[in-house]
Design a protein around this motif. Structure first.
Motif, PDB file in Angstrom:
ATOM      1  N   GLN A 226       3.829   9.338  -3.842  1.00 10.56           N
ATOM      2  CA  GLN A 226       4.372   8.454  -4.681  1.00 10.56           C
ATOM      3  C   GLN A 226       3.905   8.679  -6.356  1.00 10.56           C
ATOM      4  O   GLN A 226       2.950   9.548  -6.237  1.00 10.56           O
ATOM      5  CB  GLN A 226       3.887   6.878  -4.281  1.00 10.56           C
ATOM      6  CG  GLN A 226       4.592   6.604  -2.809  1.00 10.56           C
ATOM      7  CD  GLN A 226       5.871   6.089  -2.876  1.00 10.56           C
ATOM      8  OE1 GLN A 226       6.473   5.714  -4.090  1.00 10.56           O
ATOM      9  NE2 GLN A 226       6.481   6.318  -2.057  1.00 10.56           N
TER      10      GLN A 226
ATOM     11  N   ASP B  54       0.825  -1.124  -0.099  1.00  6.43           N
ATOM     12  CA  ASP B  54      -0.020  -0.065   0.140  1.00  6.43           C
ATOM     13  C   ASP B  54       0.825   1.218   0.033  1.00  6.43           C
ATOM     14  O   ASP B  54       0.504   2.292  -0.476  1.00  6.43           O
ATOM     15  CB  ASP B  54      -0.990  -0.004   1.180  1.00  6.43           C
ATOM     16  CG  ASP B  54      -2.189   0.871   0.987  1.00  6.43           C
ATOM     17  OD1 ASP B  54      -2.881   0.799  -0.044  1.00  6.43           O
ATOM     18  OD2 ASP B  54      -2.054   1.668   1.987  1.00  6.43           O
ATOM     19  N   SER B  55       2.115   1.050   0.533  1.00 10.10           N
ATOM     20  CA  SER B  55       2.985   2.210   0.948  1.00 10.10           C
ATOM     21  C   SER B  55       3.452   2.666  -0.654  1.00 10.10           C
ATOM     22  O   SER B  55       3.516   3.854  -0.922  1.00 10.10           O
ATOM     23  CB  SER B  55       4.146   2.075   1.550  1.00 10.10           C
ATOM     24  OG  SER B  55       5.004   0.929   1.026  1.00 10.10           O
ATOM     25  N   ARG B  56       3.321   1.874  -1.582  1.00  4.50           N
ATOM     26  CA  ARG B  56       3.786   2.168  -3.004  1.00  4.50           C
ATOM     27  C   ARG B  56       2.804   3.067  -3.573  1.00  4.50           C
ATOM     28  O   ARG B  56       3.323   3.924  -4.759  1.00  4.50           O
ATOM     29  CB  ARG B  56       3.930   0.878  -3.921  1.00  4.50           C
ATOM     30  CG  ARG B  56       4.515   1.076  -5.227  1.00  4.50           C
ATOM     31  CD  ARG B  56       5.827   1.657  -5.293  1.00  4.50           C
ATOM     32  NE  ARG B  56       6.201   1.848  -6.801  1.00  4.50           N
ATOM     33  CZ  ARG B  56       5.917   3.338  -6.984  1.00  4.50           C
ATOM     34  NH1 ARG B  56       5.123   4.195  -6.589  1.00  4.50           N
ATOM     35  NH2 ARG B  56       6.102   3.481  -8.311  1.00  4.50           N
TER      36      ARG B  56
ATOM     37  N   ALA C 118       1.081   5.434  -1.887  1.00  3.47           N
ATOM     38  CA  ALA C 118       0.776   6.406  -1.063  1.00  3.47           C
ATOM     39  C   ALA C 118       0.823   7.871  -1.687  1.00  3.47           C
ATOM     40  O   ALA C 118       1.569   8.016  -2.634  1.00  3.47           O
ATOM     41  CB  ALA C 118       1.682   6.501   0.262  1.00  3.47           C
TER      42      ALA C 118
END
Lengths: 388, 275
Positions: A171, A164-166, A168
């Motif tokens: 990004q 999920d951080s990719r 965020a």
């Protein structure tokens, strides 16, 4: 009919702790499996049917009913529909007509495309938030047209298979040889929208080199679906066909019915294997007690009373397994994202799914005990008393 | 005094005469019951036959047996293996049914009872003592003895009274909360005997009750059975292989190939109880 004391059933569970643990584990696994199958079907159904707005109608190009991605209608149609079709919802002068592009595209990690993923992208105008009230920005802001900005749904990362951080805020993703910055996160929980990337309509038209849109999503006020259907037939020059959003997703659901059948069949077969395993274990457990069962009959306890005690015993085991399986199901399954061709949906373990799991566990407890119990009880008492 | 006379007297108006009549009625009833007990057999086997068929082989462990057993007697059934003694015991206990012939227990033809009625009849009339005790391992001595009482419509208090009395009678009341695995063989058999007598059944059957015990324990168990026979007046039928055990019985029946060979009376039987 006088029954054996309930204590007898409870204490019999402790005769072989290994067997008890194995039986409980087997019950828990079967229940977990049933819950998985039910949560899968329920989750898919929820995302495709239940949560769609009941009074939304999709207008798409005639002949493209099976796939919105193939549908192409002129962008100007939105204005014509808004002006010509009475009964569309309108608030503060804004008509609920949302022209949208639906596209499955490949997005890249960087310019070179060292990594790439399939993504479902929706081109939208601000009206989209009117016709899709379940979609709401939860972080950041809506993307602005002409700025190469995008907004990412809550399950889009699952759909792409990245953390999920990719995706965020801050990004960026690459498609059409351009960098697109993530400026917002939205959620549309329980719908297929949740796994999408939303891009301003005009930007996506440029990126996909098209002047058309895929469809118009219209929210009806006092108009009926029949009115919209009649409109598309009268204005055949627009080349439109109308389908209610509920029916559209129901047709997709129908398309996935073989998958559901396969899921249920697999669950049933594995459940059956569990049941036969359970039967074998129960038979071994009761076979070791044939003489005792004969003794109980010789005292005057009828077979039915003994059978009930045996079923109580089996139910206690399976109920414990069911409880564990249900708790595991709640912890491990509920909300877990599952990717499929249309997008991503979340497994749903609600009270209906739990009831099904509990029913399966308890039925297994009863059915698992009856054949071995009957096999032991049908012996004549004198033969049962001779058993070693 | 005849029944007619009793009825006539009962219709009398005088209170003192009423009391006399009641006293006479009780006396006569008791006298008749005792006469019936001494002259009529409680268990009557007539042409009793039991055959078993397995595959194409038919065996007949009991073949046209005629036998009367009086109420209150202590009968030992002896004979070689396969002579039919356990088959006879099982038929009397109502856990097997005759192929032909009749088996009257009091006024009931046991052979004609349905499975459910037979189960009910067993729970009221029979106490069974097994060679291997057959106690439920997950229940305490107390709970094992209580099991047959659960078939009766008794309160927990009444059950407790009966169980306590039975355990005291067999001399194992101090072990009431022990599980079978915590008891010796002799103690287990005492619990089994308590379970057999707790419902106060008319007939107690014992299938080699000392077969799994050492000599000392066996003697104690046999003395206990004899005590139950004498003190409680219950009919006791015991299968045994050991001739030494027969000295406790009042009557010894030898069976061979399903037929009764001979009858003899033990000199050690309790006087006045056996014919």
């Amino acid at each position: 009919m006088r029954l054996l004391p309930f204590d007898y059933a409870v204490r019999n569970l402790g005769r072989s702790r290994t067997r008890l643990v194995l039986t409980i584990m087997a019950s828990a696994l079967v229940v977990l499996l049933v819950l998985t199958a039910a949560a899968f079907v329920r989750g898919m159904a929820n995302s495709l049917v239940n949560k769609s707005a009941g009074n939304n109608v999709i207008l798409m190009a005639a002949g493209s009913e099976e796939s919105l991605e193939r549908s192409q209608i002129p962008g100007s149609t939105a204005g014509i529909v808004a002006a010509s079709l009475p009964g569309i919802k309108n608030r503060f002068g804004v008509t609920y007509v949302s022209p949208e592009i639906h596209a499955a595209i490949i997005v890249k990690d960087d310019k070179e495309g060292s990594r790439s993923w399939h993504a479902v992208v929706r081109g939208f105008l601000p009206e989209a938030s009117l016709v899709h009230p379940r979609a709401s920005v939860i972080q950041g802001r809506m993307p602005k047209p002409g700025k190469d900005e995008i907004m990412v749904g809550g399950l889009a990362a699952e759909m792409m298979g990245v953390p999920d951080s990719r995706v965020a805020i801050g990004q960026s993703l690459w498609f059409d040889n351009r960098r697109w910055n993530v400026v917002g996160r939205f959620t549309a929980r329980g719908t297929v929208l949740d796994c999408e990337i939303w891009v301003p309509l005009t930007d996506l038209q440029v990126a996909t080199k098209r002047e058309t849109v895929s469809c118009l999503v219209v929210t009806l006020d006092d108009a009926e679906f029949a009115d919209v259907d009649a409109f598309t037939k009268q204005r055949f020059d627009l080349g439109l066909t109308a389908i209610s959003e509920t029916d559209y997703y129901a047709s997709i659901m129908k398309f996935y019915q073989p998958v559901h059948a396969m899921v249920w069949t697999t669950a049933f077969l594995i459940g059956l294997t569990g049941l036969f395993g359970g039967l074998n274990t129960m038979y071994a457990a009761f076979a070791a007690r044939v003489r005792e069962l004969g003794m109980l009959q010789s005292l005057g306890f009828p077979r039915r009373a003994i059978m009930i005690s045996i079923i109580q015993e089996s139910l206690l085991t399976s109920a414990t397994g069911t409880l564990i399986g249900s708790m595991l199901g709640m912890l491990l399954l509920n909300g877990r994202a599952v990717k499929f061709s249309m997008g991503v949906f979340q497994l749903v373990v609600d009270y209906r799914v739990l009831l099904l799991g509990v029913a399966a566990g308890l039925i297994m407890g009863v059915l698992g005990a009856m054949p071995p119990a009957w096999r032991c009880l049908r012996l004549p008492i004198i033969e049962a008393l001779k058993a070693s | 005094m005849t029944d007619e006379a009793l009825v006539t007297n009962r219709n009398s108006d005088t209170p003192s005469t009423d009391r006399t009549d009641v006293f006479l009625a009780i006396t006569v009833t008791a006298l008749c019951a005792n006469l019936w007990r001494f002259f009529m057999a409680y268990i009557e086997c007539r042409n009793l036959t039991r055959t078993y068929t397995k595959a194409s082989t038919t065996i007949t462990p009991l073949d046209g047996l005629d036998l009367d057993i009086e109420e209150g007697s202590f009968v030992a059934l002896m004979g070689p293996s396969g002579s039919g003694k356990t088959t006879l015991l099982n038929l009397i206990a109502g856990i097997d049914s005759p192929t032909s012939g009749s088996l009257m227990m009091g006024a009931v033809d046991v052979g004609k009872l349905s499975r459910s009625k037979l189960a009910l009849w067993r729970s009221v009339n029979i106490g069974y003592i097994f060679q291997l005790y057959n106690l439920v391992p997950v229940l305490t001595a107390y709970e094992n003895v209580e099991l047959p009482l659960l078939l009766r419509n008794l309160s927990a208090k009444d059950r407790h009274k009966k169980v306590a009395a039975a355990l005291e009678l067999v001399g194992i009341d101090d072990r009431h909360d022990h599980f079978p695995r915590q008891l010796s063989g002799g103690q287990e058999q005492r619990v089994a005997i308590a379970r057999a007598i707790v419902t106060d059944p008319k007939i107690i059957v014992a299938d080699e009750p000392t077969g799994d015990l050492d000599r000392a324990s066996a003697a104690e168990i046999l003395s206990l059975l004899q005590q139950i026979n004498v003190e409680l007046g219950r009919t006791l039928i015991m299968v045994t292989h050991d001739p030494k055990t027969t000295k406790y019985a009042g009557r010894i029946l030898h069976l061979d190939k399903g037929r009764l060979l001979e009858l003899e009376s033990s000199t050690a039987s309790a006087p006045g109880i056996h014919p």
